[in-house]
Design an enzyme around this catalytic site. Structure first.
Site, PDB file in Angstrom:
ATOM      1  N   ASP A 246      -4.775  22.296 -52.422  1.00 54.24           N
ATOM      2  CA  ASP A 246      -3.823  21.592 -52.882  1.00 54.24           C
ATOM      3  C   ASP A 246      -4.621  20.228 -53.424  1.00 54.24           C
ATOM      4  OD1 ASP A 246      -1.451  20.445 -53.984  1.00 54.24           O
ATOM      5  OD2 ASP A 246      -0.897  19.626 -52.054  1.00 54.24           O
TER       6      ASP A 246
ATOM      7  N   GLU B 204      -2.912  20.337 -63.533  1.00 54.61           N
ATOM      8  CA  GLU B 204      -1.773  19.057 -63.452  1.00 54.61           C
ATOM      9  C   GLU B 204      -1.912  18.319 -64.612  1.00 54.61           C
ATOM     10  OE1 GLU B 204      -0.473  15.253 -60.787  1.00 54.61           O
ATOM     11  OE2 GLU B 204      -1.113  17.048 -59.770  1.00 54.61           O
TER      12      GLU B 204
ATOM     13  N   GLY C  65       5.684  12.246 -50.904  1.00 51.75           N
ATOM     14  CA  GLY C  65       6.265  11.316 -49.883  1.00 51.75           C
ATOM     15  C   GLY C  65       7.612  11.436 -49.848  1.00 51.75           C
TER      16      GLY C  65
ATOM     17  N   GLY D 249       8.191  18.237 -53.129  1.00 48.83           N
ATOM     18  CA  GLY D 249       9.495  18.878 -53.001  1.00 48.83           C
ATOM     19  C   GLY D 249      10.312  18.188 -51.618  1.00 48.83           C
TER      20      GLY D 249
ATOM     21  N   THR E   1       5.239  16.632 -46.846  1.00 48.23           N
ATOM     22  CA  THR E   1       5.837  15.603 -45.993  1.00 48.23           C
ATOM     23  C   THR E   1       7.010  16.145 -45.055  1.00 48.23           C
ATOM     24  OG1 THR E   1       5.608  13.983 -47.691  1.00 48.23           O
ATOM     25  CG2 THR E   1       7.123  13.428 -46.153  1.00 48.23           C
TER      26      THR E   1
END
Length: 279
Positions: free
Chosen positions: A81, A133, A175, A205, A228
């Site tokens: 990631d 991205e 976050g 998400g 998170t």
């Protein structure tokens, strides 16, 4: 069963749902995610942040992820990631990753395109595909968001790089949100249309309202990242055990409850994105 990023994204695309991608940090979170996936008969992604690969923990964590994935009777992808450098990407490949995310979103459009294309070619030599991205997905603590992903730029980016899926900025952030975000559902549809249906990825998400998640999945999100919430669930499970006067001091017994708390979170997210029963 260990599968590639493309294989697992193809399953989601065919079934019109999203793959839950859980960031894992230790053996206990790996166990929790796999237990949830098995129970729900769901394909899942287990992914790691670059900092774990750049610290010695990655040396121990990556074999645990691979062992769990190979033992599982449901499809599991091992994914990097937010890889930002060649060192991290090569290390992830060497340690068995079957999916790579290159995050070049902090660079100019042209530099992002060129870097992403190069990593698509490098990873392709070992049959590993890449998530890109476009539109820098920052933190909830940032003063402001970057501009949302532009559909026309996304179409050019996908065409020139050959990525398998694309992480987009549509009102999401990493976050804990200070207030529930409002995602741009129409932008998701527009990006899908402009790119010819590229599978899209939703970062940040954790904490997005369920109805918002369901709407973006329907619109074309095929991978949703959860990091998170995994951390918070594990911490909460640990806190609950510490407050139990009858707790066992044996670490294997102590960790059973945090594993179950993370497993419950994983089951909830699996159901939310429609991945249950899809393995």
């Amino acid at each position: 069963m260990l599968v590639s990023l493309k294989e697992i994204i193809d399953i989601a695309e065919k079934g019109n749902f999203a793959i839950p991608a859980f960031n894992v940090y230790n053996t206990e979170t790996v166990m929790a995610v796999v237990k949830a996936a098995e129970e729900m008969r769901a394909p899942v992604i287990m992914q790691v942040y670059p900092r774990l690969l750049n610290q010695e923990v990655g040396y121990y964590l990556c074999p645990a992820i691979l062992a769990a994935a190979k033992k599982a009777t449901v499809p599991v992808c091992f994914h990097l990631d937010h890889g930002a450098t060649e060192v991290e990407i090569h290390r992830a490949l060497r340690w068995g990753a079957t999916g790579i995310m290159y995050d070049g979103s902090v660079h100019s459009f042209e530099e992002n395109v060129e870097n992403t294309k190069r990593f698509v070619e490098i990873c392709g030599t070992v049959d590993v595909t890449v998530e890109g991205e476009l539109g820098h997905i920052g933190s909830v603590n940032d003063d402001a968001m970057d501009e949302f992903t532009d559909p026309a730029e996304a179409a050019e980016f996908v065409k020139r790089t050959g990525v398998t899926c694309l992480a987009v900025l549509i009102g999401n952030a990493h976050g804990h949100y200070k207030k529930p975000p409002k995602l741009d559902i129409e932008r998701v549809k527009a990006i899908r249309e402009a790119t010819g249906g590229i599978p899209l990825v939703l970062h940040g998400g954790s904490g997005i309202p369920d109805e918002e998640v369901k709407a973006v999945v329907k619109a074309g999100i095929r991978k949703m990242n959860i990091g998170t919430d995994v951390c918070c669930s594990f911490a909460e499970g640990t806190k609950e055990i510490l407050e139990d006067p009858n707790r066992s001091l044996a670490i294997d017994m102590f960790m059973k409850h945090p594993i179950e708390v993370v497993k419950k979170l994983a089951i909830d997210k699996i159901k939310l994105v429609g991945a249950d029963g899809k393995a």
